[in-house]
Motif scaffolding. Structure first.
Motif: not given
Length: 750
Positions: A452-456
């Motif tokens: 789910g890694q998103w706009e880290t």
């Protein structure tokens, strides 16, 4: 939890968004992983029979009766846990709240499909007071709430608490009807869900659906305190503001609220306008730390409402050491964070512990074993769990539960749909808002292993701005984006460390995973660990070695913390410090505690007495054909053996320094060495896979599996003079390597 760590196999880049794909990758890579991973079938209903010792004492009358919100407590409240009516799949039966539908303790233990609707019903008597609020600790996932047939609110989110003012839906007398309608997509939706899947296997577990934390009522005045925002500094300055709540149609409120802090027998008071901040000063405050978890009780009053809470003075920061490497500091002093990965699953209650006593037991064992920290892994606990950590002095790195798609270490961040992005943002904020006043929490972890890694960068920056009092571990394992306060690696079995970073602390977010199946205490007949052992002594021996090696990484390159996998076995995983039923602590407690405490000391001085081939290749006699008996002794005939420099193996093996290629199944090695005035204390060896080590024909070390680098293993002292070192190494699959020598380790003066 990772399946392998960096440098072993690049599994991360191959993981995608479904377990079916991941399972295929695991099966393909099992030869490289070095673990036993039987793949379980879809869970039936009812699922299992394994229970903890607390389960038999759970009744409708005593199911989680403790006040559920210690940081905003009132004396008058009504607990609604107990038997409710549950309608699902066209039939109605009793369910014991707050245990999830799938759990044994619920009395239902049935699978919930994404299309199912759960209808909870019960009645209650209206408590006395101006306004009545209905509170839920957590419901997974979409809850709609009706009182006397009138909708009072709905909530989407599986982990954060929520409340509704139900006053206007109540009748003045008689029994009140409460209905909670719940749907849960589990792993068919994009919402945060942690390790919950419809088809549990490997590292994925039986899901939790419906009400899984305490439900309760509170009657409050028309002017009441909805929440507190507490900010404490180590100089003793305490700033508190309140979320002031006024019922519709109520007269204008008096504007001032008061705060009273108790410091022993002394009361320190302050007041401020509602909407403003009350500031007070505690002279010479006792700072909160794992070895001295000092909490100060406070009482806050506004109008006719009074709530009780507590505060602590502690600061968590990054500061550079003499070599320029940032390290974690607690209250201005460097601290090494060491603790287990805690997934918070129970064989009888799933997400819900059978009792408050059971929940505290896990934390007590964690403290007893010497740990100062817990990484709460892709799950959020009840407020009482964090309150126990506050009181016991346990630091917490809090994960955001994972959801949506996966990425690998070389992939860009995922793209979420607008719906998925809104869900993630809302639930992340809800988690922080609910638990930000707990001093035990020192770091937020928004992403784990690319899931789910998103706009880290944006997410890490938002968290830091929203809660500047804590550190941010932006991505634990695999998918570093060079942002946040930590550079976090996962290495199994490890240990390992990222290289120096001038801006971030180095962190080992997961390692270990040492497995020991214990029949009679298992979810299924078989289980797996990243490396498996047969006895508790073997398991303890390897654990102690891992922690001994960890000490060197603290010194150089400057590791700030490490997380051992894991607190307990979970379903088919048997790599816990305890069995899943919490009946057995698997290792020798004293040896574990001693090994953990040594991490806070300088590493020992290592003197090489018989060199390995790490720097210069050392000559060995070796053969690839099975030799005659007694090949381990000095008298054995070795004229047919070859001679070559170490190490032996294949160049692609992680950590290998190959000077002589070995790519067959077996190798036998011999080497003469001399002991002078100082005897070696440890065998230094890197083996991949199974190994047997002999000195003068006596077996001194035997281990299955592999090490990912050179490790030091204790041996008995040797007499002065000539000796024979003999090694047999067997290749199972994947990489292969063997090399060894001897060192003397001496503890530094304290």
């Amino acid at each position: 939890m990772a399946l392998v760590g960096p440098g072993r196999v690049d599994l991360a880049g191959r993981i995608r968004s479904s377990w079916r794909k991941l399972r295929a990758v695991i099966r393909a890579l099992l030869p490289f992983v070095g673990c036993i991973l039987p793949l379980a079938a879809s869970f039936p209903a009812p699922a299992q029979t394994l229970k903890t010792r607390w389960a038999e004492r759970v009744t409708a009358a005593n199911a989680h009766r403790e006040y559920p919100r210690p940081l905003l407590a009132r004396k008058d409240w009504v607990n609604l846990n107990g038997h409710w009516d549950l309608t699902m799949k066209g039939s109605t039966q009793k369910i014991l709240v707050p245990f999830p539908v799938e759990s044994q303790l619920s009395g239902v233990a049935k699978r919930v499909e994404p299309g199912d609707t759960l209808r909870y019903r019960r009645t209650f008597t209206r408590p006395k007071g101006d306004r009545v609020w209905l509170h839920f600790g957590a419901v997974d996932w979409h809850a709609r709430v009706l009182v006397n047939g009138n909708k009072v609110g709905e909530h989407k989110g599986g982990y954060d608490p929520f409340s509704f003012d139900i006053t206007d839906a109540l009748t003045k007398s008689g029994r009140q009807q409460l209905e909670v309608i719940v749907t849960d997509p589990t792993d068919t939706g994009p919402q945060p869900r942690g390790k919950q899947v419809l088809k549990p296997e490997g590292i994925w577990y039986v899901p939790t659906s419906g009400i899984w934390q305490t439900v309760w009522l509170e009657a409050v005045p028309n002017h009441s305190i909805a929440g507190l925002d507490v900010r404490a500094k180590n100089d003793g300055t305490l700033t508190i503001s309140i979320d002031a709540r006024t019922a519709p149609g109520s007269p204008k409120a008096r504007s001032f609220f008061t705060v009273e802090l108790r410091d022993g027998k002394r009361a320190i008071k302050a007041q401020a306008v509602a909407g403003g901040k009350a500031t007070l000063k505690v002279p010479k405050p006792r700072l909160w730390a794992p070895d001295s978890p000092t909490l100060y009780p406070i009482k806050v009053k506004w109008m006719d409402d009074v709530v009780e809470s507590y505060v602590a003075f502690r600061e968590i920061t990054l500061k550079k050491d003499k070599d320029g490497q940032p390290r974690v500091h607690l209250n201005g002093k460097p601290i090494f964070l060491i603790g287990p990965l805690d997934q918070g699953f129970w064989p009888d209650g799933l997400y819900t512990p059978p009792s408050d006593e059971a929940m505290k037991y896990d934390l007590d064992v964690t403290k007893r074993l010497g740990f100062n920290m817990i990484r709460k892994h892709v799950k959020v606990e009840s407020a009482r769990w964090y309150s126990w950590c506050d009181r016991l002095g346990i630091l917490v790195m809090q994960d955001m539960p994972s959801g949506d798609k996966y990425i690998g270490g070389r992939d860009p961040d995922i793209t979420r749909t607008p719906e998925s992005a809104a869900i993630f943002q809302r639930e992340l904020k809800g988690m922080i808002d609910a638990f930000r006043n707990h001093p035990c929490i020192i770091s937020w972890v928004p992403f784990n292993e690319g899931w789910g890694q998103w706009e880290t960068a944006k997410v890490a920056s938002w968290i830091k701005t929203y809660d500047p009092t804590r550190l941010v571990n932006s991505a634990s394992g695999w998918t570093d984006r060079k942002v946040g306060d930590f550079w976090d690696w996962h290495v199994y079995p490890g240990p390992g460390s990222p290289p120096n970073d001038p801006k971030r602390a180095l962190f080992l977010g997961e390692f270990g995973g040492l497995g020991l199946p214990m029949p009679g205490h298992m979810w299924k007949e078989s289980g797996w660990g990243y490396q498996s052992f047969k006895t508790q002594k073997e398991l303890t021996d390897r654990f102690v070695v891992l922690l001994d090696e960890l000490r060197y990484l603290i010194d150089k390159p400057g590791l700030s913390g490490a997380v051992y996998t894991q607190t307990t076995d979970v379903e088919v995983e048997v790599n816990g410090l305890m069995t899943y039923d919490r009946a057995v602590i698997k290792m020798d407690e004293k040896r574990v505690r001693d090994a953990v405490r040594k991490l806070h000391l300088p590493p020992p001085v290592m003197k090489v007495l018989v060199p390995t081939s790490e720097t210069v290749g050392q000559n060995w006699q070796y053969t690839l054909a099975k030799p005659e008996t007694d090949w381990q002794t000095a008298a054995a005939l070795t004229s047919a053996w070859r001679t070559g420099p170490g190490g032996f193996g294949t160049p692609e093996t992680p950590g290998a320094i190959v000077r002589t290629r070995w790519d067959t199944k077996d190798i036998w090695l011999r080497r003469q060495f001399k002991v002078g005035d100082q005897s070696p204390t440890h065998l230094r060896i890197h083996h991949d896979d199974d190994v047997e080590v002999y000195i003068d024909g006596k077996l001194v070390y035997k281990a299955p599996g592999w090490t990912s680098s050179y490790r030091n293993f204790p041996i008995e002292g040797l007499a002065k003079g000539e000796h024979t070192l003999a090694i047999y190494c067997h290749q199972n699959s994947g990489g292969q390597y063997i090399d060894a020598g001897f060192v003397r380790l001496t503890e530094r003066a304290r």
